[in-house]
Write an enzyme that holds these catalytic residues in place. Structure first.
Site, PDB file in Angstrom:
ATOM      1  N   CYS A   1     128.103   9.063  13.636  1.00 58.70           N
ATOM      2  CA  CYS A   1     128.214   9.256  15.074  1.00 58.70           C
ATOM      3  C   CYS A   1     129.067   8.279  15.587  1.00 58.70           C
ATOM      4  CB  CYS A   1     126.503   9.058  15.896  1.00 58.70           C
ATOM      5  SG  CYS A   1     126.065   7.294  15.694  1.00 58.70           S
TER       6      CYS A   1
ATOM      7  N   HIS B   1     123.513   3.338  23.656  1.00 64.04           N
ATOM      8  CA  HIS B   1     123.872   2.248  22.900  1.00 64.04           C
ATOM      9  C   HIS B   1     125.522   2.195  22.866  1.00 64.04           C
ATOM     10  CE1 HIS B   1     123.628   6.056  20.223  1.00 64.04           C
ATOM     11  NE2 HIS B   1     124.696   5.631  19.804  1.00 64.04           N
TER      12      HIS B   1
END
Length: 717
Positions: free
Chosen positions: A228, A65
């Site tokens: 993250c 992603h």
């Protein structure tokens, strides 16, 4: 998620063998649907995110992603691989691949919906259903939430029709999907006996509600923060995993997800009542000092996903032993700007670069003022009396002397600022006082730039050691204001004056004498080496080492001729990469993407201004061709500049300080030669590159991806 994934974005027979090929295959489907505008640019962003940390998860899941400027709308593509693809997970290859593409400016609502997928992936029923579904439309409906994992997979065709009918209507989502989206609020509470259907808002308002039904004992309470690098997937998966483990262990877990959509800070009362803290993160925890003074477990975000029960047990053990770890204290500036788990080598580099970054503005301001003073008043202006004693408003020499003397004062701060902010990077504000004191002593004893480096590291180390001492609560208030500055300054001063100052000063003198003696071949070789360093990482640590080496030589009122030649070579080489990329995109634009051609226009100005970072977009997209070519051109320019005897008194400015350059014409010839060499190498190397099968060569507008985009059909995997 109704408009984020459709049947056209699903490949149930993904045949790719590598994660790069899988990302390309799924990304081509996004291109075909008009959701990605530049395939190669988007894949470069995906690869850059993958380089930060592998995106494989235990349980056979790969979730590449990124946020990218090449994405037009939040999009999700899904592929199922029979053979499995290695995404770096500890338990082996992944068979369920999700490619998440978020626009660079994605709105919070869409990112919240994207995060709901991350939470669903922690549901075994959901992943099992995806492995058994036989129809792309049914898979898309399942991911959107139009079909629940418990529904009969035999109705795949009906689910497909339902998916197509609901694809444009968010209101068609089931109550379960709405609950999943609601559960992605940035603050989520999982209590031991809380209902699995409760939303985050319900449990946040009463974190302990129902946690100990039928029990008079207070449950163990944990607050956690997950994050993250992209803030889309792992952040929320770790939160879900910790919450589930907390429910199983009968522990209250309150999670603050610091994701891309922003975050809501935990209620201070909840933090105060917590018995322990878990940080599961790969980017610095924001406002970390809120959790100071509690038993803390600090790990990467994947640990929060893969072993949450162990983390809960570990923090409970630390609480029972009364351990309050350093991980709960506020991070230093370097820690706040870095990533979890960095080694000492990386930290040392960042500490040094912290000092250099604060020093450079003093170099630029002071150096340019001194150079302007020389330009207006000649090289004898350094012998002018103080403007406090003699200043005539109508005389150019007086103004020249004023500029020169201001510049000299500015230069006087270089070493103290360097030392002070190295210590600041190591120990935060308590390191500033001993760092500045040590740097000033370095100037006093003629230890120069090397002395400043040593003083900064010593000051930071001394403060860090003092901070580890267990101080009584009554004395903690005066530590940062009185005790730490007093003790650390005394120690640093003693070491600099008595122990290491004189040896460092002797080394500094030897280096200066060596530079002053450089002539002929040695000078040319030094110029080539400095040119290589300036173009190696384009504004990174190696570049900064070469630049700082040059500026240290001219950071005096009367620099030597050799020092000014070094400064000229360094600036000339630093201008080569962006100018060369700008020229290459002009003469052979078809070898570059549309985005790169636009960047090339800006690179003309950046290169002319001596901003090497202007070539970074090109190096990031094609490092194996751009960086070596830039290094060769930079070496040519550095060597020629030294051979021509060009000198420079200003530490910055590019072509705008050409009037201050000695042998200016030959200096420009050296820059032009390096630019031509780099341009030629880049054009040749890119021209030899063969486009991968099924992809579009940059700038050609042809290939499988472009053809599919015109037909609005997915590219075959």
């Amino acid at each position: 998620m109704s408009d984020m994934i459709t049947a056209d974005l699903v490949d149930l027979d993904l045949s790719a063998e590598t994660k790069e090929a899988a990302a390309r295959s799924l990304a081509e489907r996004m291109v075909a649907q008009g959701r990605v505008t530049d395939l190669e640019g988007f894949l470069a962003d995906v690869a850059a995110r993958e380089a930060q940390m592998p995106t494989g998860l235990d349980g056979g899941i790969g979730i590449p992603h990124c946020r990218s400027a090449h994405v037009t709308e939040p999009t999700l593509a899904f592929g199922r691989s029979a053979a499995g693809i290695d995404f770096g997970a500890a338990d082996g290859p992944a068979d369920l691949i999700f490619l998440i593409a978020a626009p660079a400016g994605a709105d919070d609502a869409h990112l919240t919906i994207l995060s709901s997928l991350a939470r669903q992936l922690m549901n075994a029923d959901f992943t099992s259903a995806l492995r058994s579904v036989r129809d792309a439309g049914a898979a898309a409906a399942l991911i959107r939430g139009d079909e629940t994992p418990g529904e009969d997979a035999q109705g795949a065709q009906g689910a497909s029709e339902s998916a197509s009918g609901a694809s444009g209507s968010p209101s068609g989502a089931s109550d379960g999907a709405k609950a999943a989206a609601s559960a992605t609020e940035d603050t989520v509470v999982a209590s031991g006996a809380a209902s699995s259907d409760a939303t985050a808002a319900d449990t946040t308002s009463a974190p302990a509600a129902g946690a100990t039904a039928g029990s008079g004992e207070r449950p163990f309470r944990i607050v956690a923060v997950t994050s993250c690098p992209t803030g889309i997937a792992h952040t929320y998966m770790a939160a879900e995993s910790l919450e589930n483990a907390g429910r199983e262990a009968g522990v209250e877990v309150v999670v603050e997800t610091q994701g891309s959509a922003g975050f809501t800070r935990l209620d201070p009362a909840v933090i105060a009542a917590a018995d322990g803290v878990i940080f599961a993160h790969d980017v610095p925890v924001r406002d970390k000092d809120r959790f100071a003074g509690k038993p803390t477990v600090d790990v990467g975000v994947k640990a929060g996903i893969n072993r949450p029960a162990e983390l809960i047990a570990e923090v409970r053990g630390r609480a029972e032993r009364g351990e309050v770890t350093a991980g709960s204290a506020p991070g230093t500036p370097v820690e706040r700007a870095g990533e979890s788990g960095e080694g000492y080598g990386t930290k040392l580099r960042k500490w040094l670069m912290s000092g250099v970054s604060y020093m450079v503005p003093f170099v630029a301001a002071g150096g340019l003022l001194i150079a302007l003073g020389f330009a207006l008043g000649g090289y004898e202006i350094n012998k002018a009396p103080s403007v406090m004693e003699h200043f005539v408003w109508t005389q150019a020499d007086s103004w020249a002397a004023l500029l020169f003397q201001i510049g000299v004062v500015s230069f006087g701060f270089l070493v103290p600022v360097l030392a002070g902010y190295i210590a600041y990077g190591m120990a935060d504000r308590p390191g500033l006082v001993p760092g500045f004191v040590g740097g000033a002593i370095s100037v006093t004893i003629n230890a120069g730039f090397l002395g400043g480096l040593a003083a900064g590291l010593i000051a930071g180390g001394v403060v860090m050691a003092i901070q580890k001492v267990n101080i009584p609560v009554a004395l903690r208030g005066i530590m940062p204001v009185v005790v730490i500055p007093l003790v650390s300054s005394a120690i640093v001063g003693f070491l600099m004056f008595v122990v290491i100052g004189k040896p460092i000063a002797e080394v500094q003198k030897a280096l200066t004498d060596g530079l002053n003696g450089l002539t002929g071949t040695n000078a040319v070789l030094l110029g080539a080496l400095l040119g290589l360093m300036m173009c190696f990482d384009l504004g990174g640590p190696v570049n900064k080492v070469a630049y700082t080496f040059a500026t240290a030589g001219i950071a005096v009122a009367t620099p030597s001729d050799s020092a000014m030649k070094i400064m000229a070579a360094v600036m000339a080489a630093g201008m080569v990469p962006p100018l060369a990329m700008a020229l290459a995109t002009t003469v052979r634009g078809k070898l570059f993407t549309q985005t790169e051609r636009e960047n090339g226009k800006a690179a003309w100005v950046l290169g002319a201004s001596f901003i090497s970072e202007g070539a970074i977009p090109f190096a990031a997209a094609d490092p194996l061709r751009v960086i070596p070519s830039s290094m060769v051109g930079g070496a040519v320019t550095g060597a020629l500049s030294m051979a021509f005897g060009a000198t420079l008194r200003a530490p910055h400015g590019g072509i705008f300080v050409v009037p201050l350059i000695g042998n200016a014409f030959l200096y420009l010839v050296a820059i032009a030669a390096g630019v031509c060499v780099t341009t030629a190498l880049v054009v040749v190397l890119k021209g030899l590159r063969k486009p991968a099968v099924g992809t579009t060569a940059p700038g050609t507008g042809s290939g499988a991806a472009a053809t599919a985009a015109e037909r609005k059909q997915p590219v075959a995997a």
